[in-house]
Design a protein around this motif. Structure first.
Motif, short mmCIF file in Angstrom:
data_model
loop_
_atom_site.label_atom_id
_atom_site.label_comp_id
_atom_site.label_asym_id
_atom_site.label_seq_id
_atom_site.Cartn_x
_atom_site.Cartn_y
_atom_site.Cartn_z
N MET A 55 18.99 23.08 -18.29
CA MET A 55 17.91 23.64 -17.58
C MET A 55 17.41 22.53 -16.58
O MET A 55 17.07 21.31 -17.32
N THR A 56 17.12 22.48 -15.28
CA THR A 56 16.97 21.77 -14.39
C THR A 56 15.24 21.47 -14.40
O THR A 56 14.69 22.74 -14.50
N LYS A 57 14.65 20.44 -14.38
CA LYS A 57 13.35 20.44 -14.37
C LYS A 57 12.91 20.11 -12.80
O LYS A 57 12.71 19.04 -12.23
N THR A 58 12.47 21.28 -12.22
CA THR A 58 12.13 21.10 -10.79
C THR A 58 10.61 20.78 -10.54
O THR A 58 10.61 20.02 -9.70
N PHE A 59 9.75 21.12 -11.27
CA PHE A 59 8.34 20.71 -11.02
C PHE A 59 7.89 19.56 -11.97
O PHE A 59 7.21 19.73 -12.75
N THR A 60 8.45 18.50 -11.46
CA THR A 60 8.40 17.28 -12.26
C THR A 60 8.03 16.05 -11.10
O THR A 60 8.78 16.16 -10.00
N ILE A 61 7.08 15.09 -11.49
CA ILE A 61 7.18 13.72 -10.83
C ILE A 61 7.93 12.88 -11.82
O ILE A 61 7.56 12.17 -12.76
N LYS A 62 9.21 12.49 -11.13
CA LYS A 62 9.93 11.87 -11.85
C LYS A 62 9.44 10.05 -11.82
O LYS A 62 8.93 9.94 -11.14
N LYS A 63 10.00 9.41 -12.70
CA LYS A 63 9.47 7.94 -12.85
C LYS A 63 9.99 7.12 -11.74
O LYS A 63 9.18 6.32 -11.00
N GLY A 64 10.97 7.54 -11.05
CA GLY A 64 11.53 7.11 -9.91
C GLY A 64 10.94 7.36 -8.50
O GLY A 64 11.09 6.64 -7.52
N GLU A 65 9.97 8.45 -8.91
CA GLU A 65 9.26 9.08 -7.35
C GLU A 65 7.77 8.54 -7.69
O GLU A 65 7.08 9.00 -6.69
N ARG A 66 7.75 7.90 -8.47
CA ARG A 66 6.04 7.19 -8.46
C ARG A 66 6.04 6.06 -7.73
O ARG A 66 6.72 5.07 -7.96
N LEU A 67 4.77 6.10 -6.77
CA LEU A 67 4.52 4.67 -6.01
C LEU A 67 3.53 3.86 -7.28
O LEU A 67 2.45 4.23 -7.00
N ARG B 184 15.81 11.73 5.05
CA ARG B 184 14.87 10.90 5.48
C ARG B 184 14.19 10.60 4.18
O ARG B 184 14.46 11.04 3.17
N SER B 185 13.26 9.61 4.17
CA SER B 185 12.45 9.03 3.14
C SER B 185 11.05 8.99 3.46
O SER B 185 10.65 8.99 4.64
N LEU B 186 10.25 9.35 2.60
CA LEU B 186 8.76 9.40 2.80
C LEU B 186 8.02 8.89 1.69
O LEU B 186 8.41 9.14 0.64
N HIS B 187 7.13 7.96 2.02
CA HIS B 187 6.09 7.22 0.93
C HIS B 187 4.91 7.57 1.09
O HIS B 187 4.54 7.39 2.26
N VAL B 188 4.06 8.09 0.26
CA VAL B 188 2.81 8.74 0.24
C VAL B 188 1.89 8.09 -0.43
O VAL B 188 2.31 8.23 -1.76
N LEU C 106 8.47 8.91 -2.52
CA LEU C 106 7.42 8.29 -3.46
C LEU C 106 6.07 8.57 -3.13
O LEU C 106 5.72 8.81 -2.01
N PHE C 107 5.47 8.75 -4.47
CA PHE C 107 4.06 9.44 -4.28
C PHE C 107 3.01 8.49 -5.30
O PHE C 107 3.49 8.38 -6.25
N GLY C 108 1.75 8.17 -4.60
CA GLY C 108 1.07 7.54 -5.54
C GLY C 108 -0.42 8.36 -5.25
O GLY C 108 -0.84 8.89 -4.08
N VAL C 109 -1.48 7.93 -6.16
CA VAL C 109 -2.79 8.64 -5.88
C VAL C 109 -3.90 7.70 -6.38
O VAL C 109 -3.51 6.94 -7.23
N GLY C 110 -4.99 7.77 -5.69
CA GLY C 110 -6.05 7.13 -6.09
C GLY C 110 -7.48 7.77 -6.07
O GLY C 110 -7.36 8.59 -5.14
N ALA C 111 -8.37 7.12 -6.63
CA ALA C 111 -9.62 7.58 -6.37
C ALA C 111 -10.73 6.11 -6.28
O ALA C 111 -10.65 5.70 -7.37
N GLY C 112 -11.57 6.23 -5.74
CA GLY C 112 -12.36 4.94 -5.58
C GLY C 112 -13.61 5.09 -6.52
O GLY C 112 -14.17 6.16 -6.88
N THR C 113 -14.01 3.73 -6.60
CA THR C 113 -15.24 3.53 -7.74
C THR C 113 -16.53 3.57 -7.08
O THR C 113 -17.74 3.60 -7.92
#
Length: 146
Positions: free
Chosen positions: A1-13, A104-108, A61-68
């Protein structure tokens, strides 16, 4: 069973060096309460990113943040990041497919800049627009590589 809806460790910025480099050399756009920093490149056959200054073998690669500034409590910032990651996890499949097709590659990195704690529906609709904008950028043939 493939895990399609995941953010793998290698995809985290996560690397501070890559994130700083993305903020300095990448491009950005605003979409609703989100500010999106991105860098688009082409992937060689070896799986490395030769064109952009960001070097990582993953195509997305994907990362997310929220300001203080607007959210003093860490619990609020964590909730925003959790909502954003959850929506990204579900909505980014077409973006991954387009990147693989075009080699192509995309870093977000996405920063939430709103002043109020968002609801799931707002994050979902705004991230859909963000991903549509990124898809448009990936499909453009004349997009200059940074």
């Amino acid at each position: 069973m493939t895990k399609t809806f995941t953010i793998k460790k290698g995809e985290r910025l996560k690397s501070r060096k890559l994130i700083d480099q993305l903020f300095k050399t990448g491009r950005r756009f605003n979409n609703g309460p989100f500010r999106v920093f991105y860098e688009l490149g082409s992937v060689s056959t070896a799986g490395q990113v030769p064109e952009p200054r960001v070097k990582h073998p993953a195509s997305l690669l994907f990362g997310v943040g929220a300001g203080t500034r607007n959210f003093k409590k860490a619990a609020d910032r964590n909730r925003i990041k959790r909502l954003t990651r959850e929506n990204w996890r579900v909505l980014n499949i077409p973006l991954k497919q387009a990147l693989d097709e075009q080699n192509r590659s995309l870093h977000v990195f996405i920063i939430y800049t709103g002043k109020e704690l968002p609801e799931y529906a707002l994050v979902s609709t705004q991230l859909t627009r963000v991903i549509d904008n990124l898809l448009h950028l990936v499909h453009e043939k004349n997009t200059p590589l940074p």
